[in-house]
Scaffold this motif. Structure first.
Motif, PDB file in Angstrom:
ATOM      1  N   SER A   1       0.828  -1.196   0.000  1.00  0.00           N
ATOM      2  CA  SER A   1       0.000   0.000   0.000  1.00  0.00           C
ATOM      3  C   SER A   1       0.867   1.253   0.000  1.00  0.00           C
ATOM      4  O   SER A   1       1.939   1.285   0.590  1.00  0.00           O
TER       5      SER A   1
ATOM      6  N   THR B   1      -5.296   4.086  -0.897  1.00  0.00           N
ATOM      7  CA  THR B   1      -4.765   2.770  -1.239  1.00  0.00           C
ATOM      8  C   THR B   1      -5.521   2.171  -2.419  1.00  0.00           C
ATOM      9  O   THR B   1      -4.921   1.664  -3.367  1.00  0.00           O
TER      10      THR B   1
ATOM     11  N   GLU C   1      -7.864   4.079   3.219  1.00  0.00           N
ATOM     12  CA  GLU C   1      -8.513   3.132   2.304  1.00  0.00           C
ATOM     13  C   GLU C   1      -8.724   3.700   0.909  1.00  0.00           C
ATOM     14  O   GLU C   1      -8.503   3.019  -0.091  1.00  0.00           O
TER      15      GLU C   1
END
Length: 172
Positions: free
Chosen positions: A29, A37, A34
């Motif tokens: 990542s 990524t 989130e």
């Protein structure tokens, strides 16, 4: 995941799904966010290049996604998005069939994915599944991590309290 070497068969639906498609044992990542990524995975760009650096950012339209590339090569494209943190960030750009299921568990997400495969996707397709927090039997407080981290207590990581961080550390 059992299909990636865990001795316990705790992920039967994911294992079956992986047998019919592709699964990657390693992914790195570019961020702990989130959206950032996912944008990096979908665009092959780092957050500074994609413009998605945090939870408030959305992917700009001119940035080409994996879904658009697959579509341009003749693949049917579908997405099942259960993670509410990435829904609405334009990350599904290029995916023709998108099912947003905010907060849905693994069973509902896999059922929706299989319906796409059996329905509009059929053959030569790219399907993106993004799961939300995994609940038992696939994850959560009841999942023992001893096969992966031998000294981890059962349920470790199921809540922010498991990490022993104060509010300032969590915010950082």
């Amino acid at each position: 995941l059992h299909h990636l070497g865990c001795g316990r068969a705790v992920t039967p639906a994911m294992d079956e799904f992986a047998r019919a498609g592709s699964s990657f044992a390693r992914a790195w990542s570019n961020s702990n966010d989130e959206r950032a990524t996912t944008a990096a995975i979908m665009t092959a760009l780092c957050p500074a290049e994609s413009g998605v650096r945090g939870p408030q950012d959305s992917l700009p339209n001119p940035v080409q996604t994996l879904g658009e590339r697959a579509r341009d090569y003749g693949y049917a494209t579908g997405a099942v998005l259960a993670n509410p943190e990435i829904i609405g960030a334009n990350l599904e750009q290029g995916f023709r069939f998108v099912q947003a299921l905010p907060g849905a568990g693994a069973e509902a997400a896999f059922s929706a994915a299989l319906s796409l495969i059996d329905g509009p996707l059929r053959h030569r397709y790219l399907l993106w599944m993004d799961l939300s927090v995994l609940l038992p039997p696939y994850g959560g407080a009841s999942l023992g991590l001893s096969a992966v981290v031998p000294d981890a207590p059962v349920g470790f990581g199921a809540s922010k309290d498991a990490y022993g961080l104060d509010e300032a550390q969590l915010a950082a």
